[in-house]
Scaffold this active site. Structure first.
Site, PDB file in Angstrom:
ATOM      1  CB  SER A   1       4.612   4.947 -10.460  1.00 21.65           C
ATOM      2  OG  SER A   1       3.505   5.541  -9.799  1.00 21.65           O
ATOM      3  CE  LYS A   2       0.016   4.311  -6.775  1.00 23.32           C
ATOM      4  NZ  LYS A   2       0.182   3.409  -5.620  1.00 23.32           N
TER       5      LYS A   2
ATOM      6  CE1 TYR B   1       0.230   7.922  -6.889  1.00 22.41           C
ATOM      7  CE2 TYR B   1      -1.625   8.305  -8.360  1.00 22.41           C
ATOM      8  CZ  TYR B   1      -1.119   7.795  -7.181  1.00 22.41           C
ATOM      9  OH  TYR B   1      -1.946   7.156  -6.293  1.00 22.41           O
ATOM     10  CB  ALA B   2      -0.567   8.208 -14.518  1.00 23.08           C
TER      11      ALA B   2
ATOM     12  CB  SER C   1      -3.979   5.166  -8.563  1.00 20.71           C
ATOM     13  OG  SER C   1      -4.659   6.350  -8.933  1.00 20.71           O
TER      14      SER C   1
ATOM     15  CG  ASN D   1      -1.506   1.322   1.547  1.00 16.87           C
ATOM     16  OD1 ASN D   1      -2.412   1.799   0.877  1.00 16.87           O
ATOM     17  ND2 ASN D   1      -0.952   1.978   2.578  1.00 16.87           N
TER      18      ASN D   1
HETATM   19  P1  NAD Z   1      -1.061   8.401   2.906  1.00 14.51           P
HETATM   20  O1  NAD Z   1      -0.095   9.477   2.551  1.00 14.51           O
HETATM   21  O2  NAD Z   1      -2.011   8.617   4.023  1.00 14.51           O
HETATM   22  O3  NAD Z   1      -0.315   7.029   3.177  1.00 14.51           O
HETATM   23  C1  NAD Z   1       0.876   6.662   2.545  1.00 14.51           C
HETATM   24  C2  NAD Z   1       1.608   5.689   3.423  1.00 14.51           C
HETATM   25  O4  NAD Z   1       2.812   5.301   2.763  1.00 14.51           O
HETATM   26  C3  NAD Z   1       1.998   6.305   4.761  1.00 14.51           C
HETATM   27  O5  NAD Z   1       1.932   5.344   5.767  1.00 14.51           O
HETATM   28  C4  NAD Z   1       3.436   6.722   4.502  1.00 14.51           C
HETATM   29  O6  NAD Z   1       4.216   6.806   5.681  1.00 14.51           O
HETATM   30  C5  NAD Z   1       3.891   5.561   3.640  1.00 14.51           C
HETATM   31  N1  NAD Z   1       5.096   5.917   2.914  1.00 14.51           N
HETATM   32  C6  NAD Z   1       5.280   6.990   2.088  1.00 14.51           C
HETATM   33  N2  NAD Z   1       6.537   6.999   1.652  1.00 14.51           N
HETATM   34  C7  NAD Z   1       7.171   5.923   2.211  1.00 14.51           C
HETATM   35  C8  NAD Z   1       8.481   5.415   2.151  1.00 14.51           C
HETATM   36  N3  NAD Z   1       9.424   6.021   1.429  1.00 14.51           N
HETATM   37  N4  NAD Z   1       8.770   4.299   2.863  1.00 14.51           N
HETATM   38  C9  NAD Z   1       7.830   3.698   3.597  1.00 14.51           C
HETATM   39  N5  NAD Z   1       6.569   4.135   3.701  1.00 14.51           N
HETATM   40  C10 NAD Z   1       6.238   5.231   3.008  1.00 14.51           C
HETATM   41  O7  NAD Z   1      -1.875   8.132   1.558  1.00 14.51           O
HETATM   42  P2  NAD Z   1      -2.944   7.014   1.144  1.00 14.51           P
HETATM   43  O8  NAD Z   1      -3.954   7.717   0.324  1.00 14.51           O
HETATM   44  O9  NAD Z   1      -3.402   6.211   2.298  1.00 14.51           O
HETATM   45  O10 NAD Z   1      -2.044   6.154   0.150  1.00 14.51           O
HETATM   46  C11 NAD Z   1      -1.947   4.763   0.211  1.00 14.51           C
HETATM   47  C12 NAD Z   1      -1.865   4.203  -1.197  1.00 14.51           C
HETATM   48  O11 NAD Z   1      -3.088   4.475  -1.888  1.00 14.51           O
HETATM   49  C13 NAD Z   1      -0.754   4.822  -2.044  1.00 14.51           C
HETATM   50  O12 NAD Z   1      -0.116   3.799  -2.780  1.00 14.51           O
HETATM   51  C14 NAD Z   1      -1.516   5.737  -2.989  1.00 14.51           C
HETATM   52  O13 NAD Z   1      -0.833   5.932  -4.211  1.00 14.51           O
HETATM   53  C15 NAD Z   1      -2.794   4.968  -3.161  1.00 14.51           C
HETATM   54  N6  NAD Z   1      -3.925   5.768  -3.637  1.00 14.51           N
HETATM   55  C16 NAD Z   1      -4.378   6.825  -2.909  1.00 14.51           C
HETATM   56  C17 NAD Z   1      -5.436   7.579  -3.406  1.00 14.51           C
HETATM   57  C18 NAD Z   1      -5.956   8.782  -2.665  1.00 14.51           C
HETATM   58  O14 NAD Z   1      -6.761   9.545  -3.254  1.00 14.51           O
HETATM   59  N7  NAD Z   1      -5.593   9.015  -1.409  1.00 14.51           N
HETATM   60  C19 NAD Z   1      -6.030   7.243  -4.628  1.00 14.51           C
HETATM   61  C20 NAD Z   1      -5.534   6.158  -5.329  1.00 14.51           C
HETATM   62  C21 NAD Z   1      -4.490   5.421  -4.829  1.00 14.51           C
END
Ligand code: NAD
Length: 242
Positions: free
Chosen positions: A159-160, A156-157, A143, A91
């Site tokens: 990577s996903k 970002y896109a 994503s 995640n």
């Molecule tokens: P968030 O920022 O709340 O959580 C991200 C988590 O990743 C945190 O725990 C952070 O500490 C950890 N992290 C970041 N960089 C890191 C690193 N270098 N090493 C270890 N841990 C690291 O955001 P979120 O929305 O909960 O994101 C979780 C996932 O969901 C991500 O992969 C994100 O791309 C994906 N996502 C989020 C959304 C959105 O709208 N929030 C939409 C689609 C996908």
């Protein structure tokens, strides 16, 4: 939906906030033992305290997953300590907005390292054990940007979408070994991701999906009986893309 006969063990990356934290709490509520990985020890310890309320075992592991050369070894050591692994939720990720032509190589590498290569390394850390066990579930959080790229979200896109392709190939290669791979592609989720300094966008946060809702979807995918797998799951705000 049912739990496997023995108490399952899950590694969740990026468990200190947002979707990862919500998934940790949802898994704990379902009786799944946890290893939580993220950068911030303090935040992870806070999440671990909440998780312990459910009576499950929890370990925390502080790591910067973008330092990809160390990731596989760390994950292997967790699996070794547990003597097995049932679930891996990849995640951890960062969002990043910038025009492609203005994206420095260091930023490109940081996004790709965390969102793609660290997932590859985490998977390689659990795969030999899952193959020996003849079962295991891997969930990769991608994503909707993978399906519908937007301007300024290119890095970002990319990577996903690479993560989605990785997941599909992995699923095909490993399903014969009892390993299930689920790719979940959320739309906008109201998490701290929108406050990070690599994202420069203002959206209506109240219209976004809650992290807890995404976590429930991940839990349901994981708890499906072994003969079934949700390979692709898209979850977006019900009003559509924001
Ligand atoms: P968030 O920022 O709340 O959580 C991200 C988590 O990743 C945190 O725990 C952070 O500490 C950890 N992290 C970041 N960089 C890191 C690193 N270098 N090493 C270890 N841990 C690291 O955001 P979120 O929305 O909960 O994101 C979780 C996932 O969901 C991500 O992969 C994100 O791309 C994906 N996502 C989020 C959304 C959105 O709208 N929030 C939409 C689609 C996908």
């Amino acid at each position: 939906m049912e739990l496997p006969p023995n108490k399952p063990r899950a590694i969740i990356t990026g468990a200190s906030s947002g979707i990862g934290k919500a998934t940790a709490l949802a898994f704990a509520g379902a009786g799944i033992d946890l290893c939580l990985i993220s950068r911030s020890q303090d935040k992870l310890i806070d999440v671990a305290h909440e998780v312990k309320e459910y009576g499950v075992q929890v370990k925390v592991f502080c790591a910067d997953l973008s330092e990809v050369s160390t990731v596989r070894r760390k994950v292997q050591s967790i699996v070794q300590e547990w003597g097995g692994i049932d679930i891996l939720v990849n995640n951890a990720g960062i969002a990043y907005t910038n025009l492609l032509r203005e994206t420095p190589l260091t930023d490109w590498e940081k996004v790709l390292n965390l969102n793609l290569t660290s997932v590859f390394e985490c998977v390689m850390g659990v795969l030999p054990t899952m193959r020996t066990q003849g079962k295991g579930t891997i969930v990769n959080v991608a994503s909707i940007a993978a399906q519908t790229p937007f301007p300024e979200w290119g890095t970002y896109a990319i990577s996903k979408s690479a993560l989605v392709t990785f997941s599909q190939c992995l699923a095909m290669e490993e399903r014969g070994n009892g390993i299930r791979v689920t790719t979940i592609s959320p739309g906008a989720v109201n998490s701290p991701l929108w406050d990070t300094d690599t994202v420069k966008v203002e959206l209506n946060r109240s219209a976004m999906v809650k992290p807890e809702t995404v976590a429930q979807a991940i839990l349901q995918a994981v708890l499906l009986p072994q003969e079934a797998v949700i390979e692709q799951l898209t979850i977006t705000p019900s009003i559509g893309a924001l």
